[in-house]
Design an enzyme around this catalytic site. Structure first.
Site, mmCIF file in Angstrom:
data_model
loop_
_atom_site.group_PDB
_atom_site.id
_atom_site.type_symbol
_atom_site.label_atom_id
_atom_site.label_comp_id
_atom_site.label_asym_id
_atom_site.label_seq_id
_atom_site.Cartn_x
_atom_site.Cartn_y
_atom_site.Cartn_z
ATOM 1 N N LYS A 4 -8.863 1.168 15.430
ATOM 2 C CA LYS A 4 -7.505 1.567 15.830
ATOM 3 C C LYS A 4 -7.388 1.560 17.359
ATOM 4 C CE LYS A 4 -5.744 2.177 11.778
ATOM 5 N NZ LYS A 4 -4.808 1.158 11.280
ATOM 6 N N SER B 90 -3.346 5.924 14.439
ATOM 7 C CA SER B 90 -3.751 7.151 13.760
ATOM 8 C C SER B 90 -4.083 8.232 14.779
ATOM 9 C CB SER B 90 -4.990 6.847 12.914
ATOM 10 O OG SER B 90 -5.622 8.040 12.512
ATOM 11 N N ILE C 147 1.638 3.804 2.389
ATOM 12 C CA ILE C 147 2.692 4.054 3.373
ATOM 13 C C ILE C 147 3.643 2.858 3.443
ATOM 14 C CG2 ILE C 147 3.170 4.716 5.770
ATOM 15 C CD1 ILE C 147 0.221 5.748 5.887
ATOM 16 N N ARG D 86 -17.972 19.461 6.347
ATOM 17 C CA ARG D 86 -18.227 18.010 6.211
ATOM 18 C C ARG D 86 -18.573 17.458 7.597
ATOM 19 N NH1 ARG D 86 -13.245 14.390 3.945
ATOM 20 N NH2 ARG D 86 -12.297 15.070 5.901
ATOM 21 N N GLY E 200 0.810 -1.225 0.000
ATOM 22 C CA GLY E 200 0.000 0.000 0.000
ATOM 23 C C GLY E 200 0.838 1.267 0.000
ATOM 24 N N LEU F 111 -3.708 -7.413 -1.516
ATOM 25 C CA LEU F 111 -3.883 -6.549 -2.686
ATOM 26 C C LEU F 111 -5.318 -6.029 -2.818
ATOM 27 C CD1 LEU F 111 -1.582 -8.389 -5.312
ATOM 28 C CD2 LEU F 111 -0.996 -6.551 -3.704
ATOM 29 N N SER F 112 -6.042 -5.960 -1.679
ATOM 30 C CA SER F 112 -7.416 -5.434 -1.731
ATOM 31 C C SER F 112 -7.407 -3.935 -2.031
ATOM 32 C CB SER F 112 -8.147 -5.704 -0.414
ATOM 33 O OG SER F 112 -7.472 -5.076 0.667
ATOM 34 N N TYR G 58 -14.013 2.963 11.975
ATOM 35 C CA TYR G 58 -12.595 2.893 11.610
ATOM 36 C C TYR G 58 -11.721 3.293 12.805
ATOM 37 C CZ TYR G 58 -8.056 4.508 9.925
ATOM 38 O OH TYR G 58 -6.707 4.732 9.785
ATOM 39 N N ASP H 35 0.354 -9.094 1.736
ATOM 40 C CA ASP H 35 -0.692 -8.139 1.328
ATOM 41 C C ASP H 35 -1.715 -8.902 0.498
ATOM 42 O OD1 ASP H 35 -2.107 -5.891 -0.005
ATOM 43 O OD2 ASP H 35 -0.510 -4.674 0.870
HETATM 44 P P1 NAD Z 1 -3.325 1.417 1.975
HETATM 45 O O1 NAD Z 1 -4.736 0.987 1.776
HETATM 46 O O2 NAD Z 1 -2.598 2.005 0.827
HETATM 47 O O3 NAD Z 1 -2.468 0.187 2.557
HETATM 48 C C1 NAD Z 1 -3.032 -0.833 3.315
HETATM 49 C C2 NAD Z 1 -2.627 -2.142 2.664
HETATM 50 O O4 NAD Z 1 -3.130 -3.246 3.428
HETATM 51 C C3 NAD Z 1 -3.163 -2.310 1.244
HETATM 52 O O5 NAD Z 1 -2.088 -2.641 0.398
HETATM 53 C C4 NAD Z 1 -4.172 -3.450 1.349
HETATM 54 O O6 NAD Z 1 -4.218 -4.213 0.154
HETATM 55 C C5 NAD Z 1 -3.637 -4.233 2.532
HETATM 56 N N1 NAD Z 1 -4.639 -4.983 3.304
HETATM 57 C C6 NAD Z 1 -5.818 -4.538 3.805
HETATM 58 N N2 NAD Z 1 -6.435 -5.528 4.482
HETATM 59 C C7 NAD Z 1 -5.628 -6.618 4.423
HETATM 60 C C8 NAD Z 1 -5.722 -7.940 4.932
HETATM 61 N N3 NAD Z 1 -6.797 -8.346 5.628
HETATM 62 N N4 NAD Z 1 -4.712 -8.792 4.683
HETATM 63 C C9 NAD Z 1 -3.628 -8.397 3.967
HETATM 64 N N5 NAD Z 1 -3.491 -7.165 3.460
HETATM 65 C C10 NAD Z 1 -4.475 -6.287 3.680
HETATM 66 O O7 NAD Z 1 -3.320 2.429 3.226
HETATM 67 P P2 NAD Z 1 -2.155 3.342 3.799
HETATM 68 O O8 NAD Z 1 -2.562 4.752 3.633
HETATM 69 O O9 NAD Z 1 -0.847 2.898 3.290
HETATM 70 O O10 NAD Z 1 -2.309 3.014 5.348
HETATM 71 C C11 NAD Z 1 -1.532 2.018 5.997
HETATM 72 C C12 NAD Z 1 -1.960 1.913 7.439
HETATM 73 O O11 NAD Z 1 -1.805 3.184 8.071
HETATM 74 C C13 NAD Z 1 -3.417 1.515 7.645
HETATM 75 O O12 NAD Z 1 -3.507 0.657 8.758
HETATM 76 C C14 NAD Z 1 -4.103 2.843 7.941
HETATM 77 O O13 NAD Z 1 -5.253 2.671 8.734
HETATM 78 C C15 NAD Z 1 -3.010 3.566 8.707
HETATM 79 N N6 NAD Z 1 -3.154 5.034 8.641
HETATM 80 C C16 NAD Z 1 -3.240 5.656 7.425
HETATM 81 C C17 NAD Z 1 -3.418 7.038 7.382
HETATM 82 C C18 NAD Z 1 -3.550 7.753 6.057
HETATM 83 O O14 NAD Z 1 -4.055 8.879 6.046
HETATM 84 N N7 NAD Z 1 -3.119 7.183 4.929
HETATM 85 C C19 NAD Z 1 -3.487 7.789 8.568
HETATM 86 C C20 NAD Z 1 -3.357 7.123 9.788
HETATM 87 C C21 NAD Z 1 -3.189 5.738 9.811
HETATM 88 N N1 UFG Z 2 -10.986 18.626 3.076
HETATM 89 C C1 UFG Z 2 -11.546 19.489 2.162
HETATM 90 N N2 UFG Z 2 -11.930 18.982 0.957
HETATM 91 C C2 UFG Z 2 -11.787 17.663 0.622
HETATM 92 C C3 UFG Z 2 -11.210 16.798 1.577
HETATM 93 C C4 UFG Z 2 -10.829 17.312 2.799
HETATM 94 O O1 UFG Z 2 -11.712 20.677 2.427
HETATM 95 O O2 UFG Z 2 -12.173 17.270 -0.484
HETATM 96 C C5 UFG Z 2 -10.531 19.175 4.368
HETATM 97 C C6 UFG Z 2 -11.170 18.547 5.585
HETATM 98 O O3 UFG Z 2 -12.373 19.203 5.906
HETATM 99 C C7 UFG Z 2 -10.082 18.709 6.639
HETATM 100 C C8 UFG Z 2 -8.790 18.609 5.824
HETATM 101 O O4 UFG Z 2 -9.154 18.892 4.483
HETATM 102 O O5 UFG Z 2 -10.153 19.997 7.200
HETATM 103 C C9 UFG Z 2 -8.155 17.234 5.872
HETATM 104 O O6 UFG Z 2 -9.113 16.259 5.507
HETATM 105 P P1 UFG Z 2 -8.693 14.745 5.169
HETATM 106 O O7 UFG Z 2 -9.947 14.024 4.816
HETATM 107 O O8 UFG Z 2 -7.575 14.730 4.196
HETATM 108 O O9 UFG Z 2 -8.071 14.236 6.549
HETATM 109 P P2 UFG Z 2 -8.749 14.121 7.992
HETATM 110 O O10 UFG Z 2 -7.849 14.846 8.933
HETATM 111 O O11 UFG Z 2 -10.157 14.488 7.980
HETATM 112 O O12 UFG Z 2 -8.709 12.548 8.207
HETATM 113 C C10 UFG Z 2 -7.489 11.860 8.258
HETATM 114 C C11 UFG Z 2 -7.667 10.418 7.791
HETATM 115 C C12 UFG Z 2 -8.598 9.693 8.711
HETATM 116 C C13 UFG Z 2 -8.154 9.841 10.123
HETATM 117 C C14 UFG Z 2 -7.970 11.299 10.473
HETATM 118 C C15 UFG Z 2 -7.440 11.533 11.845
HETATM 119 O O13 UFG Z 2 -8.198 10.371 6.507
HETATM 120 O O14 UFG Z 2 -8.573 8.328 8.382
HETATM 121 O O15 UFG Z 2 -7.046 11.885 9.554
HETATM 122 O O16 UFG Z 2 -6.165 10.982 11.907
HETATM 123 F F1 UFG Z 2 -9.088 9.307 10.932
#
Ligand code: NAD
Ligand code: UFG
Length: 336
Positions: free
Chosen positions: A151, A123, A11, A290, A9, A32-33, A147, A30
């Protein structure tokens, strides 16, 4: 070797690259969902090193058993999970099954095989609507949606696993808002469908896939009225994992750590930064707030600096320039 769940994925793939650069052997599990195998192929090209990808599911106990039984795994970086807030409200059980039940299976397999070193992707969502900013790790935790609750449950599970067996070493990394891409422009975030998050949506507007960015609310109690967040470059975040792995034993327990920059950036500041990177304005309009959003969330990253010797180094301009390089070189992502 290091097992990276969800390593294909967004990160995870950036972290695999930094792990390889730091000299680790990397094995990815992974299903690959939400990823394409192409990202890891590019990681191999960029580093000149191999990443073994096992296509399989966290919830498949037999697959985990085979994995742990046949390799010498030193530690697990656990990224695998579903991460859409909206989807989790519509399909809560899918989130509890994938994220929580999947993690139970993983921790069981780790325990059975004596692999007790874990870095978990938590998160900033676990702080809910924080009573003050910057947010410190000791502030109260809450969940605003399924969600976020997955966590929180996984964090609680980790704390209890450690309490029951203090030989575990666990870092709970609370990410703030990851954005950006590797400086090569070869790997980056590749969301499916309509992006929920600000940067991926703004990038699709900048590249012409969508007409306009909706800015959710211009009347928040912030300097310019738009929401404030702590955007962190994904390469800094990836390096934070390498640092956490190096310091895991010294952490001596189950420790939550904020990974953020400590700097709050408004939606309009981010749009301005991206417009500079693109070289033309990114069309946007202020619309209603939102549901579920909060005004301002940013990290106090002091503990990570003290315990990991890690600090975010890249600023908003690098985040925007690198995001744009990825998006413009790959307008349709990995085109799965
Ligand atoms: P992502 O969806 O790109 O990566 C997650 C990966 O996990 C994907 O490749 C998916 O195919 C795989 N996956 C999901 N369920 C699975 C399963 N049951 N078995 C095996 N593989 C599985 O997401 P990301 O943005 O890279 O996030 C990675 C982690 O960080 C996640 O746990 C997410 O909740 C956490 N996180 C992300 C953010 C963000 O904004 N991106 C913020 C805070 C925390
Ligand atoms: N925003 C817009 N327009 C958009 C999308 C977002 O104005 O189309 C604004 C939101 O209102 C917020 C900021 O941009 O003020 C950031 O929004 P994101 O959706 O990018 O991020 P959030 O902080 O809302 O959420 C993220 C992750 C969640 C996690 C949360 C807290 O997506 O999974 O951080 O860690 F729960």
């Amino acid at each position: 070797m290091i097992l990276v769940t969800g390593g294909a994925g967004y990160i995870g793939s950036h972290t695999c690259l930094e792990l390889l650069e730091a000299g680790h052997e990397v094995l990815v599990l992974d299903n690959l969902s939400n990823a394409s195998p192409e990202g890891l192929r590019r990681v191999e090209r960029l580093t000149g090193k191999k990443v073994e990808l096992v296509e399989g599911d966290l919830r498949d106990g037999a697959a985990l058993e085979r994995l742990f039984g046949s390799r010498r795994i030193e530690a697990v970086l656990h990224f695998a999970g579903l991460k859409s807030v909206g989807e989790s409200v519509e399909q809560p059980l899918r989130y509890y099954d994938n994220n929580v039940a999947g993690t139970v299976k993983l921790l069981e397999a780790m325990g059975r095989h004596g692999v007790k070193r874990l870095v978990f992707s938590s998160s900033a969502t676990v702080y809910g609507d924080p009573s003050r900013v910057p947010v410190t790790e000791d502030m109260p935790l809450s969940a605003a949606n399924p969600y976020g609750r997955t966590k929180l449950i996984i964090e609680d599970m980790c704390r209890e696993v450690f309490r029951a067996d203090p030989s575990w070493r666990i870092a709970l990394l609370r990410y703030f808002n990851p954005v950006g891409a590797h400086a090569s422009g070869e790997i980056g975030e590749d969301p499916q469908g309509v992006p929920n998050n600000l940067m991926p949506f703004a990038l699709q507007v900048a590249v012409g896939r969508r007409p306009v960015l909706n800015v959710f609310g211009g009347d928040w109690p912030t300097a310019d009225g738009t929401g404030v967040r702590d955007y962190i470059h994904v390469v800094d975040l990836a390096k934070g994992h390498v640092a956490a792995l190096a310091k895991l034993d010294a952490l001596g327990g189950c420790v939550p750590l904020n990974l953020g920059t400590g700097r709050g950036v408004s939606v309009l500041e981010l749009v301005a930064g991206l417009s500079r990177a693109v070289g033309r304005p990114v069309p946007h309009q202020v619309v209603a707030r939102r549901a579920g959003d909060v005004a301002s969330v940013f990290a106090d990253p002091t503990r990570a600096a003290q315990l990991l010797g890690w600090r975010a180094e890249l600023g908003l301009d690098a985040m925007c320039a690198d995001s744009w390089r990825w998006q413009s070189q790959n307008p349709n992502g990995y085109a799965r």
